[in-house]
Design a protein around this motif. Structure first.
Motif, PDB file in Angstrom:
ATOM      1  N   SER A  34      24.662  17.844 -29.887  1.00 42.35           N
ATOM      2  CA  SER A  34      23.464  17.421 -30.623  1.00 42.35           C
ATOM      3  C   SER A  34      22.390  16.972 -29.646  1.00 42.35           C
ATOM      4  O   SER A  34      22.653  16.710 -28.467  1.00 42.35           O
ATOM      5  CB  SER A  34      23.815  16.277 -31.581  1.00 42.35           C
ATOM      6  N   ALA A  35      21.172  16.861 -30.144  1.00 39.59           N
ATOM      7  CA  ALA A  35      20.060  16.406 -29.301  1.00 39.59           C
ATOM      8  C   ALA A  35      20.331  14.996 -28.779  1.00 39.59           C
ATOM      9  O   ALA A  35      20.037  14.688 -27.615  1.00 39.59           O
ATOM     10  CB  ALA A  35      18.760  16.450 -30.101  1.00 39.59           C
ATOM     11  N   ARG A  36      20.915  14.139 -29.616  1.00 37.38           N
ATOM     12  CA  ARG A  36      21.226  12.769 -29.173  1.00 37.38           C
ATOM     13  C   ARG A  36      22.312  12.774 -28.099  1.00 37.38           C
ATOM     14  O   ARG A  36      22.215  12.031 -27.105  1.00 37.38           O
ATOM     15  CB  ARG A  36      21.665  11.939 -30.370  1.00 37.38           C
ATOM     16  N   GLU A  37      23.343  13.590 -28.293  1.00 35.56           N
ATOM     17  CA  GLU A  37      24.411  13.662 -27.291  1.00 35.56           C
ATOM     18  C   GLU A  37      23.890  14.207 -25.972  1.00 35.56           C
ATOM     19  O   GLU A  37      24.272  13.740 -24.896  1.00 35.56           O
ATOM     20  CB  GLU A  37      25.552  14.534 -27.817  1.00 35.56           C
ATOM     21  N   LEU A  38      23.012  15.201 -26.051  1.00 37.49           N
ATOM     22  CA  LEU A  38      22.454  15.777 -24.829  1.00 37.49           C
ATOM     23  C   LEU A  38      21.597  14.758 -24.100  1.00 37.49           C
ATOM     24  O   LEU A  38      21.667  14.631 -22.869  1.00 37.49           O
ATOM     25  CB  LEU A  38      21.636  17.016 -25.173  1.00 37.49           C
ATOM     26  N   ALA A  39      20.791  13.996 -24.840  1.00 32.22           N
ATOM     27  CA  ALA A  39      19.963  12.962 -24.221  1.00 32.22           C
ATOM     28  C   ALA A  39      20.824  11.879 -23.589  1.00 32.22           C
ATOM     29  O   ALA A  39      20.488  11.340 -22.522  1.00 32.22           O
ATOM     30  CB  ALA A  39      19.018  12.363 -25.267  1.00 32.22           C
ATOM     31  N   GLY A  40      21.957  11.558 -24.214  1.00 29.68           N
ATOM     32  CA  GLY A  40      22.857  10.565 -23.647  1.00 29.68           C
ATOM     33  C   GLY A  40      23.522  11.043 -22.373  1.00 29.68           C
ATOM     34  O   GLY A  40      23.746  10.262 -21.439  1.00 29.68           O
TER      35      GLY A  40
END
Length: 299
Positions: A34-40
């Motif tokens: 997900s976009a959030r996982e990638l940003a993390g």
């Protein structure tokens, strides 16, 4: 090498379809991270998803012009997956020194290209059961170093847990059947693979391959494709519509391949036969027309 040839054939089609403008309702999420996982995983880098490749992988673009490709390959069984993984590792090792990375599937390798390499690259490739995951970043204007490899590795640890979300399935295909292999593929070693919502592939032990890919596309775009110059010889196929055409005898890529494009109801189907070596049906639009006719009837 047979597996490598099949893989490169698939990637060529993958990139060709990616070059066509996507439909207005194209997916805006990546099924593997997900976009959030990638940003993390990569907090110092900002990525925009530009293409979800029909469940086979995702392409991202960074603010500096960097490119990231996340690709998932599913295999018929674990031994074939390990064979292909070894090929991936060998190919990467020819471009960069590799080291083992832990915590990614069954095993993984990662590395960065040398300082003076013409194209900078940081890559991680991992084996997980029947699946292979690869994440590669191609930075612009700077080195691909360990500061880039670390976040890629973390992203791979997240994505490898979702590889089963790929659209690839073996054994059935809505666009191709085993009967379509007659005269093209060795049926005793035939594998039928559904590679996505609109794509299917059949291949034999020698890696002779037949692929159908269906995309939503306007008639105007199809007409422009027909007129676009390229490395292949073009012929019209009027019995399958005024928008149908074939390509053969290409001077780039697989010169043995033949491809037919048909269009109906706002969708275009590409029917590709790509033998590894010269084949009785190599370059024969006429021979492939029977398969294209059956696909055309399903559009």
């Amino acid at each position: 090498m047979r597996m490598t040839d099949r893989l490169f054939c698939c990637l060529a089609l993958f990139l060709a379809v990616a070059a066509v403008p996507p439909p207005a309702l194209a997916a805006e999420t990546c099924p593997f991270i997900s976009a959030r996982e990638l940003a993390g995983a990569m907090p110092a880098l900002k990525w925009s998803l530009i293409s979800n490749q029909d469940g086979r992988g995702c392409i991202y673009q960074g603010g500096r012009g960097d490119t990231m490709m996340l690709t998932v390959f599913r295999n018929p069984e674990k031994n074939r997956a390990r064979e292909l993984y070894a090929t991936f590792v060998k190919t990467l090792a020819e471009r960069m020194p590799l080291n083992a990375v832990s915590g990614i599937g069954d095993e993984g390798q990662g590395g960065t290209s040398a300082t003076g390499a013409e194209r900078q690259e940081a890559s991680v490739v991992a084996l997980s059961g029947d699946y292979i995951l690869q994440i590669s970043v191609y930075p612009i204007g700077r080195r691909a170093d360990d500061a880039l490899l670390g976040p890629i590795t973390q992203a791979a640890r997240v994505a490898v847990g979702n590889v089963s979300k790929t659209s690839e399935r073996f054994g059935t295909c809505e666009w191709l059947t085993a009967a379509d292999a007659d005269g093209f593929l060795e049926k005793s070693t035939l594998q039928v693979q559904r590679t996505g919502a609109g794509s299917c592939m059949m291949f034999d032990r020698e890696a002779n391959t037949m692929i159908v890919a269906v995309i939503a596309i306007s008639r105007d775009t199809v007409i422009s494709m027909m007129k676009r110059p390229g490395p292949c010889q073009h012929v019209t196929v009027p019995e399958l519509g005024s928008e149908a055409f074939g390509e053969h005898s290409c001077t780039k890529g697989n010169g043995n391949a033949v491809n037919i494009f048909v269009w109906k109801n706002g969708r275009q189907a590409s029917i590709l036969f790509a033998p590894v070596k010269p084949h009785p049906a190599s370059g024969s639009v006429e021979r492939l027309k029977a398969v294209a006719t059956r696909v055309y009837g399903k559009l």
